[in-house]
Design a protein around this motif. Structure first.
Motif, PDB file in Angstrom:
ATOM      1  N   LYS A   1     -29.345 -45.731  23.214  1.00 57.61           N
ATOM      2  CA  LYS A   1     -29.308 -44.281  23.787  1.00 57.61           C
ATOM      3  C   LYS A   1     -30.255 -43.451  22.817  1.00 57.61           C
ATOM      4  O   LYS A   1     -30.028 -43.437  21.415  1.00 57.61           O
TER       5      LYS A   1
ATOM      6  N   GLY B   1     -28.875 -43.765  35.502  1.00 54.90           N
ATOM      7  CA  GLY B   1     -28.593 -42.801  36.254  1.00 54.90           C
ATOM      8  C   GLY B   1     -28.696 -41.499  35.225  1.00 54.90           C
ATOM      9  O   GLY B   1     -28.881 -41.565  34.162  1.00 54.90           O
ATOM     10  N   ALA B   2     -28.695 -40.377  35.856  1.00 52.92           N
ATOM     11  CA  ALA B   2     -29.010 -39.032  35.229  1.00 52.92           C
ATOM     12  C   ALA B   2     -28.007 -39.029  34.301  1.00 52.92           C
ATOM     13  O   ALA B   2     -28.087 -38.370  32.966  1.00 52.92           O
ATOM     14  N   ARG B   3     -26.623 -39.199  34.523  1.00 59.25           N
ATOM     15  CA  ARG B   3     -25.581 -38.876  33.666  1.00 59.25           C
ATOM     16  C   ARG B   3     -24.751 -40.118  33.351  1.00 59.25           C
ATOM     17  O   ARG B   3     -23.668 -39.675  32.764  1.00 59.25           O
ATOM     18  N   SER B   4     -25.047 -41.114  33.711  1.00 56.30           N
ATOM     19  CA  SER B   4     -24.430 -42.409  33.528  1.00 56.30           C
ATOM     20  C   SER B   4     -24.833 -43.145  32.271  1.00 56.30           C
ATOM     21  O   SER B   4     -25.989 -43.152  31.650  1.00 56.30           O
ATOM     22  N   TYR B   5     -23.830 -43.667  31.353  1.00 53.17           N
ATOM     23  CA  TYR B   5     -23.916 -44.468  30.351  1.00 53.17           C
ATOM     24  C   TYR B   5     -23.929 -45.793  30.857  1.00 53.17           C
ATOM     25  O   TYR B   5     -23.796 -46.752  29.671  1.00 53.17           O
TER      26      TYR B   5
END
Length: 293
Positions: free
Chosen positions: A13, A34-38
């Motif tokens: 990341k 996804g926008a907020r996914s790890y």
């Protein structure tokens, strides 16, 4: 599908993220974040992905939280991680080249050489590697961890910095000059040593690395196709810088041949006019996804 048929893979990341996702795409894997996914999704049911900062990747692979991951050689050294370096993947944020950790000072600083750093304060994110480097050079300097924006710390908050650079543009923008290159680093595919002993996981890692390296090999190369009359064949072949030898096939009338070759993209612009003058026609240049050597 049993639990042992899943490869837990860490993707970096941050600065390497976009380049890594593009590389996976070219290697044949669609990874969606996804926008907020790890936890990215990947179109391979045998791989589970997680986004982790490259700085932490080696520790999680070493501890067995992950079976494999992608990180830089610099962060492997920083964490002194007990992992297996499966392969070198020579790409970075902005190109296919190593990155450098450099020691830099303000342009107008009186510090000219490493010896001038004795007793000075140095800010960096790569603390342990920097400390080892200065011990090796027998220089006693105060090395402090920097939480970010390291380039702006000299001269008020630090006498010098150790910072990662790919192009050098950020250093110049902050009026810094390099006095030493401490380390060159490339991206590595790393594996957990226990996971590597598992035949299925090892083969899965090896297959993945093969495709990623094939995608990297193709990054700066293109394919060329052309038709050549029999009388000009030897002349055209003498011009072509084939990786091995050009693929040659006879056309229906027996007086013409079709040639196909792979070459460096940067050289194509100079070779195409030469090939045309040598008698080649119907020249087609096409991009490559993978080149497996």
């Amino acid at each position: 599908m049993g639990k042992n048929k899943i490869l837990r893979l860490g993707l970096p990341k941050g600065s390497l993220q976009e380049a890594t996702l593009k590389l996976f795409k070219k290697a044949g894997f669609n990874v969606t974040v996804g926008a907020r996914s790890y936890y990215p999704s990947i179109d391979d049911l045998e791989i589970e992905c997680i986004l982790i900062r490259a700085q932490e990747m080696a520790r999680y692979v070493s501890d067995g939280v992950l079976d494999a991951g992608i990180t830089g050689k610099d962060w492997i050294l920083e964490q002194n991680a007990d992992i297996l370096e499966v392969a070198e993947l020579n790409y970075a944020k902005e190109g296919l080249r190593p990155v450098k950790w450099v020691i830099a000072v303000p342009v107008d600083s009186k510090i000219k050489t490493l010896k001038d750093l004795n007793g000075k304060r140095i800010a960096t994110e790569l603390v342990e590697v920097t400390k080892r480097y200065f011990r090796k050079k027998k220089i006693k300097a105060q090395v402090e961890f920097s939480w970010g924006a390291t380039e702006v710390k000299p001269p008020q908050l630090a006498d010098a910095i150790v910072e990662l650079t790919e192009t050098g543009s950020s250093l110049k923008a902050n009026n810094l000059r390099v006095i030493d290159i401490m380390l060159e680093s490339t991206t590595r595919f790393i594996g957990n040593k226990q996971a590597w002993k598992d035949n299925w996981k090892r083969k899965k890692m090896e297959n993945l690395v093969l495709l990623l390296q094939g995608a990297l090999s193709a990054e700066e190369k293109v394919g060329l196709k052309m038709n050549v009359p029999k009388r000009n064949l030897k002349r055209v072949i003498s011009i072509l810088p084939a990786m091995h030898a050009p693929t040659i096939s006879s056309l229906a009338n027996g007086e013409w041949y079709a040639l196909e070759v792979i070459m460096d993209e940067k050289k194509v612009r100079s070779f195409i006019p030469e090939l045309k003058r040598a008698g080649a026609s119907g020249i087609v240049e096409y991009p490559l996804n993978k080149v497996i050597l």
